[in-house]
Design a protein around this motif. Sequence first.
Motif, short mmCIF file in Angstrom:
data_model
loop_
_atom_site.label_atom_id
_atom_site.label_comp_id
_atom_site.label_asym_id
_atom_site.label_seq_id
_atom_site.Cartn_x
_atom_site.Cartn_y
_atom_site.Cartn_z
N HIS A 117 0.85 -1.19 -0.64
CA HIS A 117 -0.05 -0.22 -0.10
C HIS A 117 0.83 1.39 0.37
O HIS A 117 0.47 2.46 -0.58
N GLY A 118 1.99 1.13 0.54
CA GLY A 118 2.53 2.46 1.03
C GLY A 118 3.60 2.85 -0.27
O GLY A 118 3.56 4.28 -0.89
N ARG A 119 4.13 1.57 -1.37
CA ARG A 119 4.38 2.01 -2.34
C ARG A 119 3.50 2.28 -3.70
O ARG A 119 3.90 3.42 -4.38
N ILE A 120 2.61 2.03 -3.82
CA ILE A 120 1.73 2.53 -4.78
C ILE A 120 1.17 3.75 -4.29
O ILE A 120 0.89 4.50 -4.89
N ALA A 121 1.26 4.02 -2.24
CA ALA A 121 0.69 5.36 -1.88
C ALA A 121 1.73 6.29 -2.95
O ALA A 121 1.36 7.50 -3.64
N ALA A 122 2.42 5.90 -2.26
CA ALA A 122 4.30 6.77 -3.30
C ALA A 122 4.34 7.06 -4.52
O ALA A 122 3.89 7.86 -5.44
N LEU A 123 4.03 6.48 -5.48
CA LEU A 123 3.82 6.18 -6.95
C LEU A 123 2.74 6.89 -7.47
O LEU A 123 2.65 7.71 -8.55
N ASN A 124 1.14 6.81 -6.71
CA ASN A 124 0.47 7.59 -7.40
C ASN A 124 0.54 9.60 -7.12
O ASN A 124 0.19 9.88 -7.38
N MET A 125 1.74 10.07 -5.57
CA MET A 125 1.91 10.81 -5.24
C MET A 125 2.60 11.36 -6.37
O MET A 125 2.22 12.79 -6.49
N LEU A 126 3.55 10.98 -7.05
CA LEU A 126 4.03 11.48 -7.96
C LEU A 126 3.52 11.33 -9.66
O LEU A 126 4.34 11.02 -10.35
N ALA A 127 1.85 10.35 -9.67
CA ALA A 127 1.44 10.48 -10.94
C ALA A 127 2.10 9.69 -11.87
O ALA A 127 1.82 10.23 -12.73
N HIS A 128 2.40 8.33 -11.15
CA HIS A 128 2.61 7.07 -12.13
C HIS A 128 1.62 6.68 -12.82
O HIS A 128 1.82 5.71 -13.47
N GLY A 129 -0.03 6.65 -11.83
CA GLY A 129 -1.40 5.63 -12.22
C GLY A 129 -0.45 4.47 -11.86
O GLY A 129 -2.02 3.25 -12.28
N THR A 130 -0.43 4.30 -10.78
CA THR A 130 -0.34 2.34 -10.83
C THR A 130 -0.91 1.92 -10.07
O THR A 130 -1.13 2.09 -8.79
N GLU A 131 -0.97 0.41 -10.84
CA GLU A 131 -2.83 0.26 -9.53
C GLU A 131 -2.51 -1.70 -8.85
O GLU A 131 -1.16 -1.79 -8.97
N ILE A 132 -3.10 -1.55 -7.75
CA ILE A 132 -2.40 -2.10 -6.60
C ILE A 132 -2.66 -3.62 -7.04
O ILE A 132 -3.89 -4.01 -7.76
N SER A 133 -2.00 -4.72 -7.41
CA SER A 133 -2.21 -5.88 -7.93
C SER A 133 -2.16 -6.82 -7.20
O SER A 133 -1.17 -7.96 -7.25
N THR A 134 -1.41 -6.79 -6.10
CA THR A 134 -0.12 -7.91 -4.93
C THR A 134 -1.71 -9.40 -4.00
O THR A 134 -3.19 -9.14 -4.37
N VAL A 135 -0.44 -10.73 -4.15
CA VAL A 135 -1.33 -10.99 -3.59
C VAL A 135 -0.97 -11.24 -2.44
O VAL A 135 -0.68 -10.96 -1.67
N PRO A 136 -2.18 -11.53 -1.41
CA PRO A 136 -2.02 -11.19 0.43
C PRO A 136 -1.19 -12.32 0.88
O PRO A 136 -1.24 -13.20 0.20
N TYR A 137 -0.50 -11.95 1.51
CA TYR A 137 0.40 -12.87 1.90
C TYR A 137 0.85 -13.00 3.67
O TYR A 137 1.10 -11.90 4.18
N LEU A 138 0.81 -13.66 4.46
CA LEU A 138 1.15 -13.54 5.65
C LEU A 138 1.17 -15.19 6.61
O LEU A 138 1.59 -15.54 5.77
N TRP A 139 1.86 -14.80 7.72
CA TRP A 139 2.48 -15.52 8.34
C TRP A 139 2.73 -16.04 9.44
O TRP A 139 2.23 -15.19 10.10
N THR A 140 2.07 -17.38 10.41
CA THR A 140 2.70 -17.27 12.30
C THR A 140 3.50 -17.66 12.39
O THR A 140 4.52 -18.59 11.38
N ALA A 141 3.84 -17.58 13.74
CA ALA A 141 5.17 -18.13 14.66
C ALA A 141 4.37 -18.57 15.73
O ALA A 141 4.52 -17.83 17.17
N MET A 142 4.31 -20.26 16.11
CA MET A 142 4.77 -21.08 17.62
C MET A 142 5.08 -21.96 17.79
O MET A 142 4.73 -22.78 16.42
N PHE A 143 5.52 -22.33 18.82
CA PHE A 143 6.67 -23.45 18.82
C PHE A 143 7.49 -23.84 17.49
O PHE A 143 7.52 -24.94 17.91
N GLY A 144 8.11 -22.63 17.04
CA GLY A 144 9.26 -23.24 16.18
C GLY A 144 8.65 -23.62 15.01
O GLY A 144 9.37 -23.89 13.69
N LYS A 145 6.74 -23.47 14.94
CA LYS A 145 6.62 -23.91 13.46
C LYS A 145 5.89 -23.14 12.74
O LYS A 145 5.31 -21.41 13.37
#
Length: 526
Positions: free
Chosen positions: A411-439
Amino acid sequence: RMREVDLGCGKALLIKESGEFHAVGHKCPHYGAPLVKGVLSKGRVRCPWHGACFNISTGDIEDFPGLDSLPRFQVKIEKEKVYIRASKQTLQTQRRTKMMAKCISLSNYNLSSTNVLIIGAGAAGLVCAETLRQEGFSDRIVMCTMDRHLPYDRPKLSKSMDSHPEQITLRPKEFFCTYDIEVLTEMQVAAVDVKSKIAVFKDGFKMEYNKLLIATGNTPKTLSCKGKEMENVFNIRTPEDANRVVRLATSKNVVIVGASFLGMEVAAYLAERAHSVSLVELEHVPFKKSFGERVGRAVMKMFENNRVKFYMQTEVSELREQEGKLKEVVLKSGKVLRADVCVVGVGAVPATSFLKQSGINIDSKGFIVVNKMMQTNIPGVFAAGDAVTFPLALRNNKKVNVPHWQMAHMHGRIAALNMLAHGTEISTVPYLWTAMFGKSIRYAGHGEGFDDVVIQGDLDELKFVAFYTKSDEVVAVASMNYDPIVSKVAEVLAAGRTIRKRDKPLTVVFLSFRTGDMSWLTGKGS
């Protein structure tokens, strides 16, 4: 193909794609994952652990998390042999900070005016500031935060609770001085006047801006029961909160309210340190909405095997004290739990109440509504991170809120590019992770509203892949001990391809990901 090669004083990742050779750093700059175990696809390599992506020709970071890019090494082919030329220093650091501009005439500015004002100093705010400088922006940038610290690695507050602020700072103080990114700490914005382009701070100070990014994140929900204001009852918001919980919980009785990501990670971290850990949750299994009931039960069993006691389908009715300190947690079921420390992880609300009279479009839940370029309904005002809803291409541009670390970076990257009028749209795939007991559970996609979960592997052994489907289509995937399958699926989804149950059984899909035979995905569409 990818190969990790030893150059004597360090390693490089040698890549051959479409007949061309490339050599870049072999470790992901985020947490040091070996990229040779990641996924190579169409000119980029994706980290097997947390999904960051790097261009194999330039080494530049293209998707997140993390801030730095990979070093790129010179490759030469002579008489069937591949030669890599690299400096010893670069081989040791295994990271490269992109070239950045500085502010041309900082001394000419009025203290109370800036070109870009960023409210919030989390991942979204920091990446926005860095992207502006990387793109050659040489005007004034001011970030302000309620926190007392420079931007830090917030996921570690629940994953590595005894980390001190200086250990988890994303950039050192010198970095902000070098690139003229001003950070005002312990400064809270109380209101924004979008017509006059002025932010009003809680202490009365006013700052004019030309472009504005709102990246205030969220505010933890608190308990509504008697005793909620008592000492030793915590919402974990800062490194000091996390450190204090660890200190007070050691060899004591801990009650955690809420089997959220934060609640579960805190429970896992404290299980070996506390005398007892009890977890109270309204649902009948943890992570049901995120990972489904079967995965939730498998995770719950892992916790129970590590001495965590669950009290499900109930709530807290009262917190009792003795001599001013927490002593017991009373549940609506009638059960009374001994408690020296209580950690509350029952969700959060967007930190946007200061915008109510601003004219910025906010939905019924308090989220700032933005388009694909992270623009609000007010020209020159952008928003990013946990406090926004945005159109997710992966789910046919449905407006969603994705309160995760990787997404805040993008989000931060896309916002910056469009502050500079690049016209860039977001198209990323959400990715997350957890950390529990070493797994770790890795997760990619957006499974909200899934109607079926197809499990491959063995849940009892905690070695599995879960495909989340909605109306026959795979919308998300989670795995434990099956790297880099989640990164492989993320690349498939990022390419705009669809995995459908009716076209190919998910058992076959799973086996093809395991073996690396992706030939069934070379055509267009599904």
